[in-house]
Design a protein around this motif. Structure first.
Motif, PDB file in Angstrom:
ATOM      1  N   THR A 125       0.837  -1.193   0.000  1.00  0.00           N
ATOM      2  CA  THR A 125       0.000   0.000   0.000  1.00  0.00           C
ATOM      3  C   THR A 125       0.873   1.244   0.000  1.00  0.00           C
ATOM      4  OG1 THR A 125      -0.088   0.117   2.368  1.00  0.00           O
ATOM      5  CG2 THR A 125      -1.811  -1.169   1.297  1.00  0.00           C
ATOM      6  N   LYS A 126       0.228   2.375  -0.168  1.00  0.00           N
ATOM      7  CA  LYS A 126       0.939   3.645  -0.285  1.00  0.00           C
ATOM      8  C   LYS A 126       1.783   3.931   0.949  1.00  0.00           C
ATOM      9  CE  LYS A 126       0.115   8.383  -1.437  1.00  0.00           C
ATOM     10  NZ  LYS A 126      -0.839   9.466  -1.387  1.00  0.00           N
ATOM     11  N   SER A 127       1.207   3.677   2.132  1.00  0.00           N
ATOM     12  CA  SER A 127       1.970   4.014   3.343  1.00  0.00           C
ATOM     13  C   SER A 127       3.156   3.069   3.511  1.00  0.00           C
ATOM     14  CB  SER A 127       1.070   4.008   4.572  1.00  0.00           C
ATOM     15  OG  SER A 127       0.159   2.968   4.516  1.00  0.00           O
ATOM     16  N   VAL A 134       4.973   1.967   1.093  1.00  0.00           N
ATOM     17  CA  VAL A 134       5.996   2.501   0.204  1.00  0.00           C
ATOM     18  C   VAL A 134       6.606   3.773   0.778  1.00  0.00           C
ATOM     19  CG1 VAL A 134       6.437   3.391  -2.109  1.00  0.00           C
ATOM     20  CG2 VAL A 134       4.832   1.510  -1.785  1.00  0.00           C
TER      21      VAL A 134
END
Lengths: 603, 495
Positions: free
Chosen positions: A22-24, A26
């Motif tokens: 997920t974005k967090s 990364v």
């Protein structure tokens, strides 16, 4: 059945959840080293620009947001509303650009950054002193001074944040034009006279068709305008004392002078005038030779009105010529026996270089001058201070030579009580626009003269009395300038042979021109620099140096170069394309955070 | 023989079957053309395999059409063995061909209640949303809420499959079993994902369970019968609801940063799995931009239609009901407004007050108030002569109550039709203004903005212009088709 379905689904979910990052996830990995921010509130920066600079504004917006700013865009549709917003102070940073058309570094800083400059909004004594110091120096000396200037202007005080230096690109239709005759100069506007067709028999039958974005011409009086609407047109309508080469060296080639010399001390300049240029005028829709020669009295008249702010209403260029002290015709041959600056030759030797007939006599009346029998005219110019870069200003279109007789007969109004609705000044665009007000009174000393214009195009004819028989005699009889505002439309016009030449191919469209078999793309360096100008009044950025520096170090020029597919160069200030100072701006997010935290802490 | 020819004309399935195979064939040909790289003379493997799948189902669709025709001509109705073949065609859902799938569902069931159609399209919408969202799996990362949202969407889909089966089995033309109430309430909750079909199904079920007023049910059935018979109208509705639902779900399944943050390492990439529509000149994912753009287009479209409907409707109702003088004052003032060209007025408003979404909505709303007022006024003038209005007046109702309780509800149908037809116009106006640089800020994903960037790359990267162009065309067409369908459904002469 349902149960087994559910189990399978759950299993799939678990597997998927393991694979997907997920974005967090990364961003956590990326930002492991950064310290927790002390203050989460975002600083809002208002970015002012024009619709045409939308792409640059988007890049700046993106870079600022990624560095923790919040950006408010103020996009204005045209230059007029942009200037209005700028004057009203509705911005923190304004996307600005500057092109040094004279090719000398003094012009690149004087008007912009000196306390009393025409376009300056700042006041810094140290910068003023550095600009003055550099102006008296030779190229070898001023590199170091301009380096110090950039250090102060950009890195120490962050008055501007530089973005990039552009290239110049010109698309030429090589099926119609002889590409070798089309020049692309770094600074000066394109010269029309050398351009030739491949089929030379068409010189008198077909027009050369070129393009210009702006169709509303500021003024055809050279001193009353300095913008994109007239720079190219006036350059080709008025001859000057000197010219710039394609890489910004001052020469006499293709100018009113055979040669020029600088006297010892760098404050007296001598010009040996030609006798083969006559003024042209438009009579009955044709360009005719008026029989009046361009001579020393016209030069003196033109220079004196150029430096005098009160010579015409709306004088736009006097600050370029404020260094000129006196202009006079020289009649005493012995005055030329002094030495040239930095040389063992005399001024006379410098002026006579390459001449078939040496100077036998100096005359004050231009009608008496006859170069074939050795009768020449020499003009002497002195500057207020020793200032070698003055020659660059003389190559600018605003130093174009006008007819003393004609201008004095047209400009009969009183400057102090000039009334726009009643008085018609020399060069007013209405006098050459088709319609009831048409009354073409232009006297052109250059290779071409404007006959008439409308909203769609302007027609120029060759000056029959311009250096006839020499290499500089205009090749093509008629030049048509089409007014096409949008670069993409212009590119289409070039590609379907509606126009022959397009100066200003957009960076992202180079490949289209290069892949077109009938087109040729010419590229050259240019002196155009884009930068962000910080507001100096009533804003947080005006008072906080740290906030300005936070913005400065957010600018990543590598990303900008990437966006333009490598068709831009890095810049530090407007001087960058002219002087190699060795400075470079490197984006640094850590510094930005440091400055931002300092700013929020109240420093 | 004569009756059997009528059977062909009357059969819903046969008309739809023809429509389906033609559209399917067009899509297949487009895919075939795209599967060759004409410059290099190469075959694009991925596109070609999609083409093969499409071709297979299109051929099967043609066979089905022929069989339906034969059945109708020989025995006057479709054999149940032919209907069973519809189950095979259902598999075309893996190709994403909504036309063949919709036909298959139609073919399978002989008695098609509105609830069945709602359930079918509800499920289709859900499947498409999940498919669109799961394309994000190919990206380097997904939004933080992606997994949770996908699990919920999948769960909703399973529930909807069950609902579809139950609806097909138990719901009748006039009634539904009482225990389906609980299903209906759940459906209303799932409509939170933006799936309006779930809302319609839930409402429809509750209506049939609770209401004993047969005429009301009959009216409801007839309207939807007419809309669902009209293939283009129902597909238009499907696309609008899909876009609406995507606008809501994308908040959780898509990452907004991918649509607005520049990525200089991925400038002008060709379409791939990670970037299904490629990237633009700032390296932003075009797919995400299109998805987020739907939100603005729909919002502006709906809002700039709703505002003039309310204001124009109110003024029109007053003008239509009251005497000459009121009528004259209101209508002549509106005529003044009507004389100003709408798009110029919008440009002037935006130039004066700045470009943002609120101003955009206001600018587009003001110009279309007069046309709604005229429509409403004409209807009110007609309806106010009816007997039920006289009787209400005789019973002593106030003017206000007569206008807004008796007349307006009975004049709404033409307003709804007109509104649907003009939403499309509003979507185009939004995009046009953005294209001219007068709409929303240039970095905001809006279809007109995307098209503006694309238009400068028409030659080298044409997909940048074609895809937002198609999105605008599809949404506007959908609204127009739906409007046409609604007009037919509300028109008493079409009975």
């Amino acid at each position: 059945m349902k149960k087994s379905l559910l189990t399978i689904l759950l299993a799939v979910m678990v597997v998927l959840a393991g694979c997907v990052s997920t974005k967090s996830d990364v961003s956590d990995k990326k930002n492991d080293n950064t310290e927790p921010k002390t203050d989460k509130s975002k600083v809002v920066i208002e970015l002012l620009g024009m619709g045409s600079g939308e792409e640059d504004m988007n890049i700046v917006r993106d870079q600022l947001i990624k560095n923790g700013f919040d950006v408010k865009l103020n996009i204005q549709p045209d230059y007029g509303s942009f200037t209005a917003q700028k004057e009203a102070g509705n911005y923190d940073v304004a996307l600005s650009s500057w092109t040094t058309v004279t090719g000398n570094p003094d012009y690149a800083v004087r008007a912009l950054f000196k306390s009393d400059g025409d376009n300056s909004i700042m006041a810094d004594d140290e910068i003023d002193a550095l600009i003055e110091k550099a102006s008296t120096e030779t190229p070898n000396e001023f590199a170091e001074t301009y380096k110090q200037l950039e250090q102060r202007l950009v890195f120490d005080k962050a008055y501007i944040a530089p973005l990039y230096n552009s290239f110049k690109a010109q698309g030429v239709n090589k099926d119609i034009l002889d590409v070798d005759t089309v020049r692309l100069a770094k600074s000066r506007a394109i010269a029309w006279e050398p351009i030739d067709f491949i089929d030379e028999t068409k010189r008198d039958t077909d027009p050369l068709i070129i393009q210009q974005a702006i169709g509303t011409l500021t003024s055809l009086d050279p001193i009353k305008g300095n913008d994109g609407s007239i720079n190219t047109l006036n350059t080709n309508m008025y001859v000057r004392l000197v010219n710039l080469t394609d890489d910004d060296v001052v020469v006499s080639d293709g100018s009113l002078s055979y040669n020029h010399s600088i006297a010892e001390g760098n404050s007296a300049y001598y010009f040996l005038l030609r006798d083969d240029i006559n003024f042209a005028s438009i009579t009955d829709g044709k360009a005719v030779d008026t029989g009046e020669r361009v001579g020393a009295d016209d030069v003196i008249f033109s220079m004196n009105r150029a430096k005098d702010p009160d010579s015409v209403p709306d004088h736009r260029t006097y600050s370029l010529h404020e260094h000129i002290q006196d202009v006079e015709v020289v009649t005493d041959l012995s005055e030329l026996d002094g030495l040239q600056s930095g040389s063992n030759e005399t001024i006379r030797e410098g002026l006579e270089k390459g001449l078939d007939v040496k100077i036998a006599e100096l005359v004050s009346d231009k009608a008496v001058a006859n170069n074939a029998s050795g009768k020449y005219q020499v003009v002497k110019m002195t500057t207020v201070n020793p200032f070698p870069q003055v020659l660059n200003y003389l190559a600018h279109q605003s130093a174009g030579i006008v007819s003393k007789k004609q201008v004095e007969s047209i400009n009969t109004y009183d400057v102090a009580t000039f009334d726009v609705s009643k008085d018609i000044p020399y060069g007013d665009q209405n006098t050459v626009t088709e319609g009831a007000k048409y009354n073409n009174t232009l006297y052109a000393s250059g290779p071409y003269i404007l006959s008439h214009k409308n909203d769609y195009e302007a027609i120029f004819y060759k000056n029959p009395g311009y250096m006839a028989g020499t290499d500089y005699e205009p090749k093509i009889s008629t030049v048509t300038v089409r007014f096409i505002q949008d670069p993409d439309s212009t590119l289409s016009a070039l590609r379907n042979s509606e126009i022959h030449l397009f100066n200003g191919v957009p960076e992202t469209k180079y490949d289209l021109v290069e892949n077109d078999s009938k087109l040729f793309l010419q590229k050259n360096d240019s002196n155009a620099v884009s930068y962000l100008l910080f507001n100096t009044k009533n804003r947080e950025v005006s008072t906080s140096e740290t906030l300005r520096k936070a913005v400065l170090y957010s600018i990543n020029q590598d990303e900008i170069l990437n966006f333009y597919q490598g068709n831009k160069k890095k810049a530090v200030s407007t001087v960058s394309p002219l002087v190699d100072t060795g400075n470079e701006l490197k984006a640094d997010s850590a510094k930005v955070q440091e400055f931002l935290n300092d700013y929020k802490a109240g420093n | 023989m004569l009756t059997k020819k009528y059977a062909l004309k009357l059969s819903r399935e046969y008309t739809q079957a023809n429509f389906t195979w033609i559209i399917s064939l067009i899509l297949t040909s487009v895919l075939l053309l795209n599967s060759f790289n004409f410059e290099k003379g190469e075959l694009k493997g991925s596109v070609f395999s999609i083409f093969t799948a499409y071709a297979m189902f299109t051929i099967f669709q043609m066979i089905l059409t022929l069989m339906v025709k034969r059945d109708l001509l020989t025995i006057g109705e479709i054999r149940s063995s032919t209907r069973k073949l519809g189950y095979v065609q259902l598999f075309s859902i893996v190709t994403g061909n909504v036309f063949t799938v919709a036909f298959a569902f139609n073919l399978i069931k002989k008695q098609k209640t509105p609830e069945y159609m709602f359930a079918v399209y509800m499920l289709l919408t859900q499947v498409f949303i999940i498919a669109i969202s799961s394309l994000n799996l190919f990206k380097s990362y997904v939004a933080d809420t992606f997994l949770a949202a996908m699990i919920i969407l999948l769960g909703v889909m399973i529930f909807q499959v069950v609902t579809l089966i139950l609806t097909a089995k138990y719901v009748e033309e006039e009634s539904a079993p009482a225990w389906m109430m609980i299903v209906a309430i759940f459906l209303l909750f799932t409509a939170l994902t933006g799936n309006i079909f779930a809302l319609l199904l839930g409402y429809s079920l509750i209506l049939k369970i609770r209401s004993h007023d047969q005429s009301r049910i009959l009216k409801w059935n007839t309207i939807w019968e007419k809309i669902t018979r009209n293939s283009t109208a129902i597909l238009g509705l499907f696309f609008i609801i899909l876009m609406f639902s995507v606008s809501i779900c994308s908040a959780f399944t898509f990452d907004y940063d991918m649509a607005v943050e520049n990525d200089y390492g991925a400038i002008l990439q060709k379409p791939s799995l990670a970037y299904p529509f490629g990237t633009d000149n700032f390296g932003r994912d075009l797919f995400s931009r299109i998805i987020f753009g739907a939100r603005i287009s729909l919002l502006v479209g709906f809002a700039s239609t709703a505002i003039p409907v309310v204001i124009g409707g109110f003024l029109g109702a007053l003008a239509g009901y009251y005497s000459q003088r009121t009528d004259n004052i209101i209508m002549r003032l509106l005529d003044v407004l009507y004389a100003v060209p709408g798009i110029l007025l919008a440009i002037a408003i935006i130039a004066a007050f700045g470009a943002n979404t609120t101003n955009l909505i206001l600018a587009l709303s003001v110009g279309s108030i007069p046309t709604y007022a005229r429509t409403m006024r004409a209807n009110v003038m007609m309806v106010s002569n009816y007997e039920f209005v006289d009787s209400a007046r005789a019973l002593g109702s106030s003017d206000f109550s007569i206008i807004f309780r008796q007349i307006v509800p009975n004049s709404l149908a033409p307003m709804i039709v007109k509104a649907t037809l003009t939403i499309g116009g509003a979507v185009i106006a939004t995009s046009s203004l953005s294209f001219l640089g007068l709409g929303v800020e240039p970095h905001i994903p809006e279809w007109g903005n995307i098209l503006k960037i694309g238009s400068t790359y028409l030659e080298s990267h044409s997909y940048l212009a074609i895809i937002p162009g198609l999105a605008i065309i599809l949404l506007v067409l959908s609204f127009n088709f739906l409007g046409d369908g609604l007009r037919d459904a509300f028109d008493p002469r079409m009975d």
